[in-house]
Design a protein around this motif. Structure first.
Motif, PDB file in Angstrom:
ATOM      1  N   VAL A 101      12.965  15.779   0.752  1.00  0.00           N
ATOM      2  CA  VAL A 101      14.097  14.901   1.082  1.00  0.00           C
ATOM      3  C   VAL A 101      14.834  14.496  -0.193  1.00  0.00           C
ATOM      4  N   HIS A 104      16.850  17.564  -1.558  1.00  0.00           N
ATOM      5  CA  HIS A 104      18.066  17.890  -0.812  1.00  0.00           C
ATOM      6  C   HIS A 104      19.148  16.833  -1.023  1.00  0.00           C
ATOM      7  N   GLN A 105      18.752  15.563  -1.159  1.00  0.00           N
ATOM      8  CA  GLN A 105      19.730  14.522  -1.414  1.00  0.00           C
ATOM      9  C   GLN A 105      20.382  14.720  -2.779  1.00  0.00           C
TER      10      GLN A 105
END
Length: 239
Positions: A101, A104-105
């Motif tokens: 996460v 990807h951020q």
């Protein structure tokens, strides 16, 4: 149990030795990547490299935790030990998901920043080109006059540059607005106002010239007139 502990200690010693060996070239990959890649590619590589390192470190931590669980004397039953192993694996999977996460951020933020940087670069180039072209257009206007074909051509090119610059400025503003308002409302408003401005610039583009005394405009648009000339609506013109 003593034999299992001895095996774990031997495995731990080998891993420590491998880490020492790899440490001899610590930072070499980063140096080579930075020297051979473009800034954009290097930024993406660094992000992916950081994720890989985080995954490896988490895996090592999981292995150490599982070793401690398997060799610990603090469990009353083997069922308790097994449950601890299950809990450890669940936490490990949650940790991997958190790493993904985060990656990807950051990748999304990097892509947005690189997009903004590219637009800003093109905007700067268009600004410089527009300034130079505007000066040249003004020189042609003063020498050849507004009725000349060359002035009309250069004016159209100048308007095209202005439209391109306005579009770029709109996209830069819309991208920046997304950082402040993730819902996209401010970005949508910024685009709406920006492209309305683009429409105003486009409306100023010359459609033709009425210096020959024509009495009918062949199509709607902006027309250049000489001093003293006037435009009337179609009904008045018919009368």
């Amino acid at each position: 149990k003593e034999l299992q502990k001895a095996r774990w200690l031997a495995l731990e010693a080998r891993e420590a030795m491998n880490d020492q060996i790899k440490g001899l070239s610590s930072g070499a990959d980063n140096i080579f990547a930075k020297a051979t890649m473009s800034p954009s590619d290097y930024a993406k590589w660094s992000l992916e490299n950081d994720r890989s390192k985080a995954q490896v470190d988490l895996k090592k931590q999981r292995v150490r935790t599982e070793k401690d669980i398997k060799t610990s004397d603090s469990f009353d039953t083997e069922d308790d030990r097994y449950q601890a192993l299950l809990d450890s694996h669940k936490e490990y999977r949650d940790g991997l998901a958190a790493i993904d996460v985060d990656y990807h951020q950051k990748a999304k933020e990097l892509e947005s920043q690189q997009y903004t940087n590219t637009l800003s670069m093109y905007g700067s180039l268009l600004s410089q080109a527009g300034s130079v072209w505007g000066s040249m257009t003004e020189m042609v206007k003063n020498s050849a006059g507004e009725s000349s074909a060359i002035y009309k051509t250069m004016f159209l090119a100048q308007q095209a540059i202005a439209i391109g610059q306005a579009i770029i400025n709109t996209e830069v503003g819309a991208t920046a607005a997304l950082k402040v308002d993730p819902t996209g409302f401010m970005s949508m408003m910024t685009r709406g106002l920006g492209y309305a401005s683009v429409g105003l610039i486009a409306a100023q583009t010359i459609s033709g010239m009425a210096h020959d005394g024509i009495d009918n405009i062949p199509k709607e648009g902006t027309w250049l007139l000489d001093k003293g000339e006037r435009v009337v609506d179609s009904r008045t013109n018919s009368d």
